[in-house]
Design an enzyme around this catalytic site. Structure first.
Site, mmCIF file in Angstrom:
data_model
loop_
_atom_site.group_PDB
_atom_site.id
_atom_site.type_symbol
_atom_site.label_atom_id
_atom_site.label_comp_id
_atom_site.label_asym_id
_atom_site.label_seq_id
_atom_site.Cartn_x
_atom_site.Cartn_y
_atom_site.Cartn_z
ATOM 1 N NE ARG A 102 40.131 42.279 37.056
ATOM 2 C CZ ARG A 102 39.896 42.592 35.789
ATOM 3 N NH1 ARG A 102 39.341 41.747 34.980
ATOM 4 N NH2 ARG A 102 40.211 43.797 35.353
ATOM 5 C CE LYS A 150 38.230 45.857 27.006
ATOM 6 N NZ LYS A 150 37.849 45.838 28.429
ATOM 7 C CG ASN A 151 40.598 48.987 29.199
ATOM 8 O OD1 ASN A 151 39.576 48.327 29.010
ATOM 9 N ND2 ASN A 151 41.748 48.449 29.592
ATOM 10 C CB CYS A 181 38.801 38.828 32.469
ATOM 11 S SG CYS A 181 38.702 39.294 30.761
ATOM 12 C CG ASP A 214 45.083 44.874 29.820
ATOM 13 O OD1 ASP A 214 44.964 43.994 30.676
ATOM 14 O OD2 ASP A 214 44.328 45.865 29.744
ATOM 15 N NE ARG A 240 34.475 41.033 27.887
ATOM 16 C CZ ARG A 240 35.391 40.938 28.845
ATOM 17 N NH1 ARG A 240 35.917 39.782 29.158
ATOM 18 N NH2 ARG A 240 35.761 41.999 29.512
HETATM 19 C C1 UD1 Z 1 41.828 47.912 34.335
HETATM 20 C C2 UD1 Z 1 41.624 47.512 32.905
HETATM 21 C C3 UD1 Z 1 42.294 46.179 32.616
HETATM 22 C C4 UD1 Z 1 43.751 46.231 33.048
HETATM 23 C C5 UD1 Z 1 43.905 46.748 34.472
HETATM 24 C C6 UD1 Z 1 45.358 46.982 34.872
HETATM 25 C C7 UD1 Z 1 39.518 48.534 32.265
HETATM 26 C C8 UD1 Z 1 38.093 48.336 31.881
HETATM 27 N N1 UD1 Z 1 40.206 47.440 32.611
HETATM 28 O O1 UD1 Z 1 41.211 46.893 35.128
HETATM 29 O O2 UD1 Z 1 42.190 45.915 31.220
HETATM 30 O O3 UD1 Z 1 44.304 44.923 32.977
HETATM 31 O O4 UD1 Z 1 43.213 47.999 34.634
HETATM 32 O O5 UD1 Z 1 45.970 47.856 34.021
HETATM 33 O O6 UD1 Z 1 40.029 49.639 32.239
HETATM 34 N N2 UD1 Z 1 42.444 45.722 43.222
HETATM 35 C C9 UD1 Z 1 42.173 45.513 44.553
HETATM 36 N N3 UD1 Z 1 41.076 46.125 45.090
HETATM 37 C C10 UD1 Z 1 40.281 46.937 44.375
HETATM 38 C C11 UD1 Z 1 40.579 47.176 43.011
HETATM 39 C C12 UD1 Z 1 41.676 46.553 42.460
HETATM 40 O O7 UD1 Z 1 42.879 44.763 45.232
HETATM 41 O O8 UD1 Z 1 39.301 47.463 44.946
HETATM 42 C C13 UD1 Z 1 43.609 45.045 42.616
HETATM 43 C C14 UD1 Z 1 43.224 44.124 41.474
HETATM 44 O O9 UD1 Z 1 42.796 42.864 41.932
HETATM 45 C C15 UD1 Z 1 44.517 44.048 40.707
HETATM 46 C C16 UD1 Z 1 45.110 45.460 40.869
HETATM 47 O O10 UD1 Z 1 44.454 46.016 42.028
HETATM 48 O O11 UD1 Z 1 45.384 43.105 41.270
HETATM 49 C C17 UD1 Z 1 44.888 46.377 39.716
HETATM 50 O O12 UD1 Z 1 43.494 46.434 39.421
HETATM 51 P P1 UD1 Z 1 42.874 47.676 38.647
HETATM 52 O O13 UD1 Z 1 43.986 48.596 38.239
HETATM 53 O O14 UD1 Z 1 41.781 48.254 39.449
HETATM 54 O O15 UD1 Z 1 42.303 46.979 37.333
HETATM 55 P P2 UD1 Z 1 40.896 47.201 36.656
HETATM 56 O O16 UD1 Z 1 40.501 48.624 36.735
HETATM 57 O O17 UD1 Z 1 39.965 46.147 37.114
#
Ligand code: UD1
Length: 429
Positions: free
Chosen positions: A131, A22-23, A126, A316, A408
């Protein structure tokens, strides 16, 4: 609303086909916005998030054709999507669509890169912490975009197009890396992403972008270099197997005991999780067709694990590991370092009789000999499936309510598990 009913106590034996990730599928579909030619994606999982993203892309004017099954195709074969963004008719991604799925916010990157403008609602997704998207915004600003927030929307403009830049992420972010990578492919000049996420899904997207004519090197390492090109072309790409689905079923087998072939899985995508499973007493055997996982006659041993960016133990799989540890012969510690508030499954696992104590970002799980079935509520995608894993060994009946989160991210979960001997069914309505 659909529910899942499980009667615990059966070992899992047989074969589980692993679906496309999915990701990876989601950002690959979004990358289709970068070109006016057709991007063909094979092995796309049939998931609610994929269908939702099809609606979002459709709103921008993208044509998506889903090819049906061909003679000889395996019944679990993923779908093939033909994605054609020849004409982008609308650069706005509205709240009603984006609020249902966080990753849809990422359309901001290709829209800005190709159309030089985008208006995208701030995301939902989620409920696992706040986030934010500050790092994504920082990356786009570095590339020369002007961004303002108005009425819950990010309004982004880059009148002369994006320009290559050096982007330093203060924290490893998968979303930030995807966005920076996609945006930089069509920027003028060279972009360097420092402290980039190394997740296999980033590498899969970079491989596809390179087939589309992008010039990306270093994906899978903390430093990615992108030399911008004027235009990208169409291509054909197969989505890599889902390492989180793989790890989830591996943990389910470790939980129930038995012997299952995870067909199509790639061990190198989840080595840290497989190492933890071996430590916990499972036997893991990589083979030509994927990974064979078994646990026969030995109890589950407790482990101490911290989640970490790839190649560390994935956040995850944290909830699933916690479910497994509820029946270990001793105390385990699981520390969540990626997301705050990703422990909503703890209260639900307690309904099975699990003994879990939370202290900040660390959970201590005191293994108990027996779980008892209970009605439980699914809260987020990965938490939901941890309740299914617990239900598979719990004595008596478990009813998992509010399962739309499962749909999902897990394709035909109940079919895959019941084919291996689990008593599990979906109850509609
Ligand atoms: C993606 C995955 C999710 C997985 C996560 C971590 C997808 C669709 N989702 O989520 O399944 O759990 O990676 O492996 O691929 N953060 C900030 N500011 C930002 C962006 C992120 O502070 O602008 C923080 C987030 O709150 C979190 C951390 O960085 O604490 C990691 O987030 P991120 O790696 O971006 O996760 P996602 O891409 O949302």
């Amino acid at each position: 609303m659909d529910r899942i009913r499980i009667v615990g106590g059966s070992k899992l034996n047989g074969t589980i086909p692993i679906s496309g990730a999915k990701n990876a599928a989601l950002p690959l579909m979004i990358a289709g916005l970068l070109t006016d030619e057709t991007l063909i994606l094979d092995n796309v999982p049939r998931l609610a998030d994929v269908a939702q993203l099809q609606r979002i892309l459709g709103n921008h004017g993208v044509d998506i054709m889903s090819a049906g099954k061909r003679p000889g195709d395996h019944e679990y074969q993923g779908q093939t999507l033909h994605i054609s963004a020849a004409n982008i008719i609308d650069t706005t991604a509205p709240y009603e669509l984006v609020s249902k799925m966080r990753a849809s916010f990422w359309v901001i990157a290709p829209l800005l890169a190709r159309m030089h403008e985008a208006k995208v609602s701030l995301p939902g997704g989620c409920a696992i912490g706040t986030r934010p998207v500050d790092l994504l915004i920082m990356a786009l600003e570095k590339l020369g975009a002007e961004l303002t927030i108005d009425g819950g929307y990010v309004i982004a403009k880059a009148p002369g197009g994006l320009k290559g830049a050096e982007i330093d992420f203060a924290k490893v972010t998968v979303s930030g890396t995807h966005v920076a990578l996609m945006a930089a492919t069509l920027a003028k000049g060279t972009t360097v992403i420092n402290n980039a996420a190394c997740e296999p899904e980033i590498v899969d997207v970079a491989d596809c972008l390179n087939k589309m004519g992008a010039r990306i090197s270093g994906a899978g390492t903390p430093t990615i270099t992108i030399e911008g090109v004027a235009k990208l072309n169409g291509t054909r790409h197969t989505v890599l197997p889902d390492r989180i689905e793989t790890g989830t079923y591996a943990m389910a087998v470790a939980m129930t005991g038995g012997d299952v072939q995870l067909s199509g899985a790639r061990p190198e995508l989840l080595q840290s999780a497989l190492d933890v499973l071996v430590e916990a007493g499972a036997t893991v055997t990589p083979n030509n067709d994927g990974i064979r996982i078994s646990r026969n006659g030995v109890g589950i041993k407790p482990v101490n694990v911290s989640t970490a960016p790839f190649p560390g133990f994935p956040t995850d799989l944290q909830a699933q590991l916690m479910a497994l540890m509820t029946t270990a012969t001793g105390s385990s510690h699981i520390t969540e370092t990626i997301f705050e508030n990703r422990f909503m499954h703890v209260q639900e696992l307690a309904r099975f009789g699990a003994r879990i104590h939370l202290d900040g970002e660390t959970a201590t799980i005191d293994g108990t000999a027996k779980l008892r079935g209970a009605p439980v509520m699914a809260t987020d995608l990965r938490a939901s499936v941890s309740l299914v894993i617990a239900g598979l060994v719990a004595e008596g009946e478990t009813m998992v309510n509010r399962i739309y989160h499962l749909d999902r991210g897990f394709e035909r979960l109940e079919e895959k598990l019941s084919a291996c001997g689990a008593t599990i069914e979906r109850i509609s309505g």
